[in-house]
Design a protein around this motif. Structure first.
Motif, short mmCIF file in Angstrom:
data_model
loop_
_atom_site.label_atom_id
_atom_site.label_comp_id
_atom_site.label_asym_id
_atom_site.label_seq_id
_atom_site.Cartn_x
_atom_site.Cartn_y
_atom_site.Cartn_z
N GLY A 181 36.37 14.45 -40.89
CA GLY A 181 35.35 13.67 -41.21
C GLY A 181 34.74 13.78 -42.63
N ASP A 182 35.31 14.80 -43.35
CA ASP A 182 34.63 15.04 -44.75
C ASP A 182 35.71 14.79 -45.70
OD1 ASP A 182 32.69 16.08 -43.66
OD2 ASP A 182 33.24 18.36 -43.88
N LEU A 183 35.17 14.47 -47.09
CA LEU A 183 36.03 14.72 -48.02
C LEU A 183 36.92 15.85 -48.22
CD1 LEU A 183 34.10 12.69 -50.84
CD2 LEU A 183 36.09 11.76 -49.45
N ARG A 184 38.17 15.88 -48.51
CA ARG A 184 38.58 17.02 -48.86
C ARG A 184 38.56 17.55 -50.27
NH1 ARG A 184 42.54 19.34 -45.35
NH2 ARG A 184 43.09 17.95 -43.71
N PHE A 185 38.31 19.02 -50.24
CA PHE A 185 38.29 19.38 -51.76
C PHE A 185 39.35 19.35 -52.47
CE2 PHE A 185 39.97 23.46 -50.67
CZ PHE A 185 40.18 23.96 -51.86
N SER A 186 39.46 18.89 -53.77
CA SER A 186 40.84 18.79 -54.57
C SER A 186 40.66 19.76 -55.66
CB SER A 186 40.85 17.52 -54.86
OG SER A 186 39.74 16.98 -55.59
N TYR A 187 39.56 20.61 -56.06
CA TYR A 187 39.64 21.44 -56.99
C TYR A 187 38.60 22.81 -56.62
CZ TYR A 187 39.03 23.45 -61.56
OH TYR A 187 39.09 24.38 -62.88
N ASP A 188 38.99 23.88 -56.88
CA ASP A 188 38.47 25.20 -56.64
C ASP A 188 37.20 25.32 -57.49
OD1 ASP A 188 37.81 27.95 -56.48
OD2 ASP A 188 39.28 28.31 -54.83
N PHE A 189 36.11 25.29 -57.15
CA PHE A 189 34.90 25.32 -58.18
C PHE A 189 35.07 26.63 -59.00
CE2 PHE A 189 33.31 28.32 -54.65
CZ PHE A 189 32.66 29.36 -55.59
N ARG A 190 35.64 27.62 -58.60
CA ARG A 190 35.70 28.86 -59.57
C ARG A 190 36.66 28.72 -60.65
NH1 ARG A 190 37.29 32.67 -54.35
NH2 ARG A 190 38.20 30.29 -53.89
N GLY A 191 37.47 27.67 -60.75
CA GLY A 191 37.85 27.03 -61.87
C GLY A 191 37.02 26.44 -62.93
#
Length: 377
Positions: A339-349
């Motif tokens: 029920g959530d949007l999937r993350f598409s990019y790691d914030f550590r980038g």
């Protein structure tokens, strides 16, 4: 070092506390699913501010669009997050602060960066926080960070009142983080670093007195925090990392009005801040990151939205190559994560890009590994 001038590069971080709803900030207005899933909190198509044929800004972001997006100085990083997302505010924010998704981290990423920028801690003002308590992102034992709640008020406090305010800030820090990392680590940090925090805060008193500007900031918390940051930056005290927070983005109820008010305060404040710096020819070496701990659920709850996962971040400034980066997460039910949007990019980038391409540091030891960097700098 990828700066646009001979001045030292400066980073300003604004934490959107409580989990900003990215779906209602950068809106997939051309996707019928957006309106299907959000019958109550969706922004009508005739009110959004289109970016292109698919995405649009919330109307309260119009000042940012005019000043930064349309001039190519604003980067949108879609789907920012991390593997195995956690829907706890405290834990997820802690992950963003320490870059440690698997374990409880001890050191903040910006504290590590400040240590690398100033290894011998010569300047107790290399890092400055404007806020009620010191964020974990800045906390590393032995790394001084000056922290004041309100720069204007602080400058006129008597010694006793000033000590009281600073001790309160340290007490808030201790009470907030002792349950997570243990009293020993917290007390070690305060013992090593607390006096430097007080010393740095005292030096900051000179900033308001040296400041003059035609820009009139609004009388709200985020505008005044950014005014304080502008004052310190323009006082040329050698600060390289600034931090402040804006709250509360936890819009479980009455979201339409509350989310609008938050961005009605934040967007003009960011514009005023850059107007102020530009008036003093001091904007070309300043990059700003806006981040939040996670996004919100795809479906509304009849009044607002609940905790989700994939969110988004913004990077703003004269040196920024504006545009959209990473992929906007799919709203299709089969693509969602519970029920959530999937993350598409790691914030550590995002952090890695800023650390290496802006601050000129080796990102790996700061963020704990190698992550895909983006070309916004």
């Amino acid at each position: 070092m990828m700066t646009t001038s001979t001045k030292d590069p400066v980073l300003v971080v604004i934490q959107l506390s409580g989990a900003n709803d990215y779906m209602n900030t950068v809106i997939p207005y051309a996707d019928p699913l957006y309106y299907d899933f959000r019958p109550v909190v969706s922004i009508p198509q005739n009110e959004v501010v289109p970016i292109d044929g698919q995405l649009a800004f919330h109307p309260s972001l119009l000042p940012l669009k005019d000043k930064f997006w349309d001039t190519g100085k604003m980067a949108l990083i879609h789907g920012a997050g991390y593997p195995n997302p956690n829907r706890s505010h405290f834990r997820s924010m802690d992950i963003w602060h320490t870059c440690e998704p698997e374990i409880m981290g001890i050191e903040g990423w910006l504290g590590r960066a400040i240590r690398d920028l100033d290894p011998t801690a010569e300047n107790v003002l290399t890092g400055v926080n404007i806020g009620q308590s010191l964020p974990r992102a800045l906390a590393v034992p032995g790394v001084p960070v000056a922290s004041v709640a309100n720069l204007e008020q602080y400058g006129v406090l008597t010694g006793i009142e000033g000590d009281k305010e600073r001790n309160q800030a340290l007490d808030v820090f201790a009470r907030m983080y002792t349950p997570a990392v243990g009293s020993g680590i917290v007390m070690d940090y305060l013992a090593q670093t607390g006096q430097d925090i007080l010393k740095g805060a005292d030096i900051l008193k000179v900033a308001p007195a040296k400041y003059s500007s035609t820009v009139e900031y609004a009388d709200n918390s985020i505008a005044q925090a950014l005014k304080g940051i502008a004052q310190v930056h323009l006082a040329d005290l050698g600060t390289r990392v600034f931090y402040c927070s804006h709250a509360l983005y936890d819009t479980h109820a009455t979201q339409v009005a509350d989310h609008k008010k938050l961005w009605d305060d934040l967007a003009p404040a960011v514009c005023d801040f850059y107007d102020d710096l530009r008036e003093h020819d001091a904007s070309d070496n300043v990059v700003m990151l806006l981040f939040t701990e996670f996004g919100r659920r795809v479906r509304d709850n009849g009044s607002g939205t609940d905790h989700g996962s994939g969110g988004g971040s913004f990077v703003i400034g004269d040196p920024i190559k504006g545009g959209m980066y990473s992929e906007y997460p799919s709203l299709k039910p089969e693509d969602q994560l519970d029920g959530d949007l999937r993350f598409s990019y790691d914030f550590r980038g995002i952090y890695s890009t800023i650390l290496e391409r802006w601050l000129g540091l080796d990102a790996k030891p700061v963020v704990g590994g190698s992550f895909e960097q983006l070309d916004f700098i």
